[in-house]
Design a protein around this motif. Structure first.
Motif, mmCIF file in Angstrom:
data_model
loop_
_atom_site.group_PDB
_atom_site.id
_atom_site.type_symbol
_atom_site.label_atom_id
_atom_site.label_comp_id
_atom_site.label_asym_id
_atom_site.label_seq_id
_atom_site.Cartn_x
_atom_site.Cartn_y
_atom_site.Cartn_z
ATOM 1 N N UNK A 203 0.687 -1.119 0.009
ATOM 2 C CA UNK A 203 0.139 0.063 -0.133
ATOM 3 C C UNK A 203 0.776 1.224 -0.089
ATOM 4 N N UNK A 204 2.114 1.219 0.764
ATOM 5 C CA UNK A 204 2.827 2.217 0.819
ATOM 6 C C UNK A 204 3.558 2.596 -0.416
ATOM 7 N N UNK A 205 4.094 1.309 -1.303
ATOM 8 C CA UNK A 205 4.513 1.635 -2.759
ATOM 9 C C UNK A 205 3.592 2.241 -3.595
ATOM 10 N N UNK A 206 2.377 2.006 -3.326
ATOM 11 C CA UNK A 206 1.225 2.470 -4.307
ATOM 12 C C UNK A 206 0.641 3.891 -4.046
ATOM 13 N N UNK A 207 1.075 4.429 -2.959
ATOM 14 C CA UNK A 207 0.681 5.797 -2.486
ATOM 15 C C UNK A 207 0.384 6.779 -3.493
#
Length: 240
Positions: A203-207
């Motif tokens: 999720x953080x990588x897709x922020x």
């Protein structure tokens, strides 16, 4: 970790762990003890009180960075409390919490099932999003919160242990109640915890890709909801 301590030193949420505990106590006060949400809330409250005590002890309690620990713990608990508040005013809660909220009064669902379904929703969906929420608030990468995540994971293990100690039927009943035995063996906290960390990093990588971030979070929510529904499969009454 020293860098994160400098970042978080003055950024402990205004609504700290004490506020979360007060809200859990309010939930308990307004629900009958046999209610499915009350079953999960009762045990989660006792563990949260223990976490609050450990955080106050700082490094001696296993939480060297008090600011980061409070930030993560509060945002984690807030997701559960928000779901309960939504259901109280007939607002649709996240999919992960719907099975517990829908089956909370079902006579064929055992207390142990209610508790495990609550853990599943909280770890399978809430924990990953709480890590991302905390990273945004503290302007740090997930790796900076790994120690706090691991400590929270240790607390969740104690939560599962307490649930089994307080709610698991005796060995004779477990031998008879084969469906319950099967359900207990079909879900693993350790795997759920590992999955939550992987999901938080994804999720953080897709922020920076909002559409993909939203889709991933929705699928995470739906998956946790599906598992929760299976954990709450009504079972025959135990022999008297």
């Amino acid at each position: 970790m020293a860098q994160l301590e400098r970042i978080t030193g003055a950024r402990i949420p205004a609504q700290g762990v004490d506020s979360v505990i007060a809200r859990m106590r309010a939930v308990a006060a307004h629900l009958p003890p046999q209610d499915g949400v009350a079953v999960f809330n009762r045990i989660y409250l006792s563990v949260t009180e223990a976490v609050d005590h450990a955080i106050d002890q700082g490094a001696h309690g296993g939480f060297p960075d008090r600011g980061a620990a409070v930030a993560l713990d509060v945002r984690f608990a807030e997701r559960y409390l928000t779901a309960v508040d939504a259901a109280a005013v007939e607002v649709r809660p996240p999919a992960c919490w719907r099975p517990l909220l829908q089956f909370r009064s079902h006579p064929g669902v055992r207390p142990l099932q209610f508790a495990l379904a609550g853990i599943n929703a909280h770890i399978g969906h809430d924990l990953a999003l709480a890590v991302v929420d905390t990273c945004r608030a503290l302007d740090c990468e997930p790796a900076a919160l790994e120690d706090e995540f691991d400590r929270v994971g240790d607390v969740l293990v104690s939560l599962e242990e307490r649930i089994r100690e307080e709610l698991m039927p005796g060995p004779d009943l477990l031998q008879i109640a084969d469906p319950l035995t099967h359900l207990l063996g079909s879900w693993s906290l350790e795997r759920a915890r590992d999955g939550a960390w992987a999901a938080a990093r994804a999720l953080w990588a897709l922020r920076e890709l909002p559409a993909l971030h939203t889709e991933f979070a929705q699928r995470l929510d739906a998956s946790a909801g599906l598992v929760g529904r299976m954990l709450l499969t009504p079972l025959p009454a135990f022999p008297g």
